[in-house]
Design a protein around this motif. Structure first.
Motif, PDB file in Angstrom:
ATOM      1  N   TYR A 105      79.947  30.020  94.463  1.00  0.00           N
ATOM      2  CA  TYR A 105      80.049  30.678  93.141  1.00  0.00           C
ATOM      3  C   TYR A 105      78.688  30.662  92.439  1.00  0.00           C
ATOM      4  O   TYR A 105      78.228  31.677  91.923  1.00  0.00           O
ATOM      5  CB  TYR A 105      81.090  29.944  92.301  1.00  0.00           C
ATOM      6  N   ILE A 106      78.047  29.499  92.451  1.00  0.00           N
ATOM      7  CA  ILE A 106      76.752  29.369  91.769  1.00  0.00           C
ATOM      8  C   ILE A 106      75.667  30.142  92.533  1.00  0.00           C
ATOM      9  O   ILE A 106      74.821  30.807  91.924  1.00  0.00           O
ATOM     10  CB  ILE A 106      76.373  27.874  91.612  1.00  0.00           C
ATOM     11  N   ALA A 107      75.730  30.081  93.872  1.00  0.00           N
ATOM     12  CA  ALA A 107      74.724  30.804  94.675  1.00  0.00           C
ATOM     13  C   ALA A 107      74.786  32.300  94.396  1.00  0.00           C
ATOM     14  O   ALA A 107      73.761  32.980  94.323  1.00  0.00           O
ATOM     15  CB  ALA A 107      74.937  30.529  96.160  1.00  0.00           C
ATOM     16  N   GLU A 108      76.005  32.803  94.206  1.00  0.00           N
ATOM     17  CA  GLU A 108      76.165  34.231  93.924  1.00  0.00           C
ATOM     18  C   GLU A 108      75.500  34.591  92.586  1.00  0.00           C
ATOM     19  O   GLU A 108      74.854  35.629  92.456  1.00  0.00           O
ATOM     20  CB  GLU A 108      77.653  34.553  93.866  1.00  0.00           C
ATOM     21  N   ARG A 109      75.678  33.724  91.597  1.00  0.00           N
ATOM     22  CA  ARG A 109      75.037  33.957  90.302  1.00  0.00           C
ATOM     23  C   ARG A 109      73.517  33.927  90.424  1.00  0.00           C
ATOM     24  O   ARG A 109      72.816  34.732  89.835  1.00  0.00           O
ATOM     25  CB  ARG A 109      75.475  32.905  89.288  1.00  0.00           C
ATOM     26  N   GLU A 110      73.043  32.941  91.198  1.00  0.00           N
ATOM     27  CA  GLU A 110      71.598  32.822  91.403  1.00  0.00           C
ATOM     28  C   GLU A 110      71.042  34.066  92.079  1.00  0.00           C
ATOM     29  O   GLU A 110      69.995  34.564  91.700  1.00  0.00           O
ATOM     30  CB  GLU A 110      71.296  31.618  92.297  1.00  0.00           C
ATOM     31  N   ASP A 111      71.785  34.557  93.092  1.00  0.00           N
ATOM     32  CA  ASP A 111      71.330  35.751  93.808  1.00  0.00           C
ATOM     33  C   ASP A 111      71.227  36.942  92.879  1.00  0.00           C
ATOM     34  O   ASP A 111      70.431  37.847  93.109  1.00  0.00           O
ATOM     35  CB  ASP A 111      72.306  36.086  94.954  1.00  0.00           C
ATOM     36  N   LYS A 112      72.065  36.945  91.849  1.00  0.00           N
ATOM     37  CA  LYS A 112      72.007  38.062  90.892  1.00  0.00           C
ATOM     38  C   LYS A 112      70.904  37.844  89.866  1.00  0.00           C
ATOM     39  O   LYS A 112      70.791  38.607  88.914  1.00  0.00           O
ATOM     40  CB  LYS A 112      73.362  38.225  90.200  1.00  0.00           C
ATOM     41  N   ASP A 124      70.438  35.085  87.927  1.00  0.00           N
ATOM     42  CA  ASP A 124      70.768  34.253  86.770  1.00  0.00           C
ATOM     43  C   ASP A 124      70.119  32.875  86.925  1.00  0.00           C
ATOM     44  O   ASP A 124      70.579  32.043  87.696  1.00  0.00           O
ATOM     45  CB  ASP A 124      72.293  34.105  86.661  1.00  0.00           C
ATOM     46  N   ARG A 125      69.026  32.647  86.179  1.00  0.00           N
ATOM     47  CA  ARG A 125      68.306  31.381  86.297  1.00  0.00           C
ATOM     48  C   ARG A 125      69.014  30.252  85.565  1.00  0.00           C
ATOM     49  O   ARG A 125      68.591  29.097  85.643  1.00  0.00           O
ATOM     50  CB  ARG A 125      66.868  31.534  85.802  1.00  0.00           C
ATOM     51  N   ASN A 126      70.096  30.567  84.841  1.00  0.00           N
ATOM     52  CA  ASN A 126      70.862  29.507  84.187  1.00  0.00           C
ATOM     53  C   ASN A 126      71.912  28.920  85.116  1.00  0.00           C
ATOM     54  O   ASN A 126      72.652  28.033  84.727  1.00  0.00           O
ATOM     55  CB  ASN A 126      71.555  30.040  82.933  1.00  0.00           C
ATOM     56  N   ALA A 127      72.009  29.455  86.333  1.00  0.00           N
ATOM     57  CA  ALA A 127      73.051  28.993  87.250  1.00  0.00           C
ATOM     58  C   ALA A 127      72.501  27.923  88.165  1.00  0.00           C
ATOM     59  O   ALA A 127      71.604  28.175  88.951  1.00  0.00           O
ATOM     60  CB  ALA A 127      73.571  30.173  88.074  1.00  0.00           C
ATOM     61  N   PHE A 128      73.008  26.705  88.010  1.00  0.00           N
ATOM     62  CA  PHE A 128      72.661  25.671  88.981  1.00  0.00           C
ATOM     63  C   PHE A 128      73.680  24.549  88.961  1.00  0.00           C
ATOM     64  O   PHE A 128      74.414  24.362  87.991  1.00  0.00           O
ATOM     65  CB  PHE A 128      71.238  25.131  88.761  1.00  0.00           C
ATOM     66  N   ILE A 129      73.711  23.832  90.101  1.00  0.00           N
ATOM     67  CA  ILE A 129      74.534  22.627  90.210  1.00  0.00           C
ATOM     68  C   ILE A 129      73.569  21.450  90.123  1.00  0.00           C
ATOM     69  O   ILE A 129      72.613  21.375  90.883  1.00  0.00           O
ATOM     70  CB  ILE A 129      75.310  22.608  91.536  1.00  0.00           C
ATOM     71  N   THR A 130      73.809  20.564  89.162  1.00  0.00           N
ATOM     72  CA  THR A 130      72.913  19.429  88.985  1.00  0.00           C
ATOM     73  C   THR A 130      73.208  18.333  90.003  1.00  0.00           C
ATOM     74  O   THR A 130      72.309  17.698  90.523  1.00  0.00           O
ATOM     75  CB  THR A 130      73.077  18.841  87.568  1.00  0.00           C
ATOM     76  N   GLU A 131      74.507  18.141  90.253  1.00  0.00           N
ATOM     77  CA  GLU A 131      74.879  17.024  91.127  1.00  0.00           C
ATOM     78  C   GLU A 131      76.294  17.214  91.659  1.00  0.00           C
ATOM     79  O   GLU A 131      77.159  17.718  90.946  1.00  0.00           O
ATOM     80  CB  GLU A 131      74.816  15.716  90.318  1.00  0.00           C
ATOM     81  N   VAL A 132      76.495  16.818  92.907  1.00  0.00           N
ATOM     82  CA  VAL A 132      77.849  16.757  93.474  1.00  0.00           C
ATOM     83  C   VAL A 132      78.082  15.298  93.855  1.00  0.00           C
ATOM     84  O   VAL A 132      77.308  14.722  94.608  1.00  0.00           O
ATOM     85  CB  VAL A 132      77.988  17.652  94.724  1.00  0.00           C
ATOM     86  N   GLY A 148      81.339  26.458  84.732  1.00  0.00           N
ATOM     87  CA  GLY A 148      82.268  25.382  85.077  1.00  0.00           C
ATOM     88  C   GLY A 148      83.702  25.896  85.073  1.00  0.00           C
ATOM     89  O   GLY A 148      84.487  25.623  85.988  1.00  0.00           O
ATOM     90  N   SER A 149      84.010  26.692  84.048  1.00  0.00           N
ATOM     91  CA  SER A 149      85.341  27.285  83.939  1.00  0.00           C
ATOM     92  C   SER A 149      85.603  28.231  85.111  1.00  0.00           C
ATOM     93  O   SER A 149      86.685  28.228  85.713  1.00  0.00           O
ATOM     94  CB  SER A 149      85.444  28.020  82.600  1.00  0.00           C
ATOM     95  N   GLY A 150      84.591  29.026  85.470  1.00  0.00           N
ATOM     96  CA  GLY A 150      84.724  29.969  86.586  1.00  0.00           C
ATOM     97  C   GLY A 150      84.981  29.256  87.910  1.00  0.00           C
ATOM     98  O   GLY A 150      85.829  29.668  88.700  1.00  0.00           O
ATOM     99  N   VAL A 151      84.286  28.156  88.126  1.00  0.00           N
ATOM    100  CA  VAL A 151      84.461  27.387  89.362  1.00  0.00           C
ATOM    101  C   VAL A 151      85.871  26.791  89.406  1.00  0.00           C
ATOM    102  O   VAL A 151      86.574  26.880  90.413  1.00  0.00           O
ATOM    103  CB  VAL A 151      83.390  26.272  89.472  1.00  0.00           C
ATOM    104  N   ALA A 152      86.315  26.201  88.276  1.00  0.00           N
ATOM    105  CA  ALA A 152      87.654  25.597  88.229  1.00  0.00           C
ATOM    106  C   ALA A 152      88.726  26.647  88.529  1.00  0.00           C
ATOM    107  O   ALA A 152      89.683  26.384  89.270  1.00  0.00           O
ATOM    108  CB  ALA A 152      87.890  24.954  86.866  1.00  0.00           C
TER     109      ALA A 152
END
Ligand SMILES: [Zn+2]
Ligand SMILES: [Zn+2]
Length: 376
Positions: free
Chosen positions: A180-187, A189-197, A214-218
């Motif tokens: 989900y986040i990778a797709e945003r990044e590809d578009k 969106d520099r605000n899209a990142f995962i800080t930690e898993v 976060g809501s989109g991922v959930a």
């Protein structure tokens, strides 16, 4: 002296008549000069004295205008050529313009860009060379700074109703978040990142850059597995302008029962093999083979007893087919012949069948016990 004769306003020499400018276009002051006055302070090329390229040393983004942009390049020389090229201007009156830039690497952070131009102005071929010094400033972009600082605005917790998510569920949920986040990044969106898993014993905790993501991922996790989402906002700080900043925890709670589980809905019709638990719980009745669908809506859990799962199934020998409703098999533990219900998926020619033994008895499972969730 003819009336149409013009004179150079600077030196007074007569000049040949010039074509009238196009309608609506003013005649430039310099256009009335004689050639020699015109070329006296003519610049074919307009170049900056120097160019500074700000690059992020972590991710390679460059600072352009007033923001950081990903350029997908690691070679700063290419970036320098591009930035210098964009900053060069050629006189509008020049025709047949040709140009090129040649980088000369001075050191790691300095490049001398040799720019060559040629063109034709007032019928006269001209050439001009300029050198633009380029310095590369290595910085940290806002995004990399935030990631390094552990910044996050939402926390997605993957949990399950009255159980712990399986390893497979946990890893799938993490993959959903990452793609989900990778797709945003590809578009872009520099605000899209995962800080930690963080894989905790209770399930994964995933720190995500914005509440909206976060809501989109959930929601995508719920779409894949069913279950519910709980939202818990917490006030974390006030920003510089005194605005309250909330961090939201989204708990994606997977349903109690999932495909492959065998439950007894305690409605008198016997155990059910769960096929899917997205939306309502759907399955197959092990006594008859009939489809089962719970009356409960998304997220609600039917009162049911957990009898095991297809992973607990064992192969056993078919002794005899008694009639349409009954078949005799060997109990896989005691090897006693037992008469049990015959579901419609039972193949009367089979010598062996998978069975599940639980405290509600012995039941034949379908050969293809678990649907592939993705095919639905
Ligand atoms: Zn003149
Ligand atoms: Zn960066």
């Amino acid at each position: 002296m003819s009336e149409s004769r013009d004179f150079c306003p600077r030196c007074g020499d007569p000049v040949p008549e010039r074509p009238e400018p196009l309608p609506g276009m003013p005649r430039e002051r310099d256009d009335v000069l004689c050639d020699s006055c015109y070329f006296e302070d003519f610049d074919l090329v307009d170049a900056p004295d120097e160019v500074q390229v700000r690059v992020c040393a972590q991710c390679g983004a460059i600072h352009r205008g007033n923001r950081w942009v990903d350029v997908g390049a690691r070679d700063y020389t290419d970036i320098a050529i591009e930035e210098v090229s964009n900053s060069l201007g050629v006189h509008l009156n020049a025709e047949e313009v040709r140009w090129g830039v040649e980088p000369e690497q001075v050191d790691q952070n300095n490049i001398r860009m040799h720019c060559h131009f040629s063109g034709v102005v007032r019928g006269t071929p001209l050439e001009e060379s300029v050198v633009v010094p380029v310095s590369i400033a290595r910085e940290t972009c806002q995004r990399c700074g935030r990631i390094a600082g552990g910044y996050f605005a939402s926390l997605v917790q993957v949990r399950a109703d009255d159980r712990t998510p399986t390893t497979e569920e946990a890893e799938t949920a993490i993959e959903i978040a990452e793609s989900y986040i990778a797709e945003r990044e590809d578009k872009g969106d520099r605000n899209a990142f995962i800080t930690e898993v963080n894989r905790t014993p209770d399930g994964p905790n995933i720190k995500i850059s914005t509440n909206q993501m976060g809501s989109g991922v959930a929601k995508q996790i719920r779409e894949r597995f069913g279950g519910t989402i709980e939202e818990h906002p917490t006030l974390v700080t006030e920003d510089g302008d005194g605005n309250e900043v909330y961090r939201v925890t989204f708990v994606a709670r997977l349903p109690r029962y999932t495909a492959g589980d065998v439950i007894d809905p305690e409605d008198g019709d016997g155990p059910v093999l769960v096929r899917s638990n997205r939306g309502r719980l759907k399955g197959t009745r092990l006594t008859s083979g009939d489809p089962y669908e719970s009356e409960f809506e998304e997220g609600e859990r039917p009162e049911a007893e957990d009898l095991g799962s297809v992973e607990d199934a064992e192969e056993t020998t078919v002794v005899t087919v008694e009639d349409e409703h009954a078949v005799q098999v060997l109990d896989p533990e005691t090897y006693e012949a037992k008469t049990i219900p015959r579901p419609d998926y039972f193949d009367p020619d089979a010598a062996m069948v998978p069975v599940l033994k639980s405290h509600s008895g012995l039941h034949i499972l379908p050969e293809e016990a678990v649907d592939d969730e993705d095919e639905e």
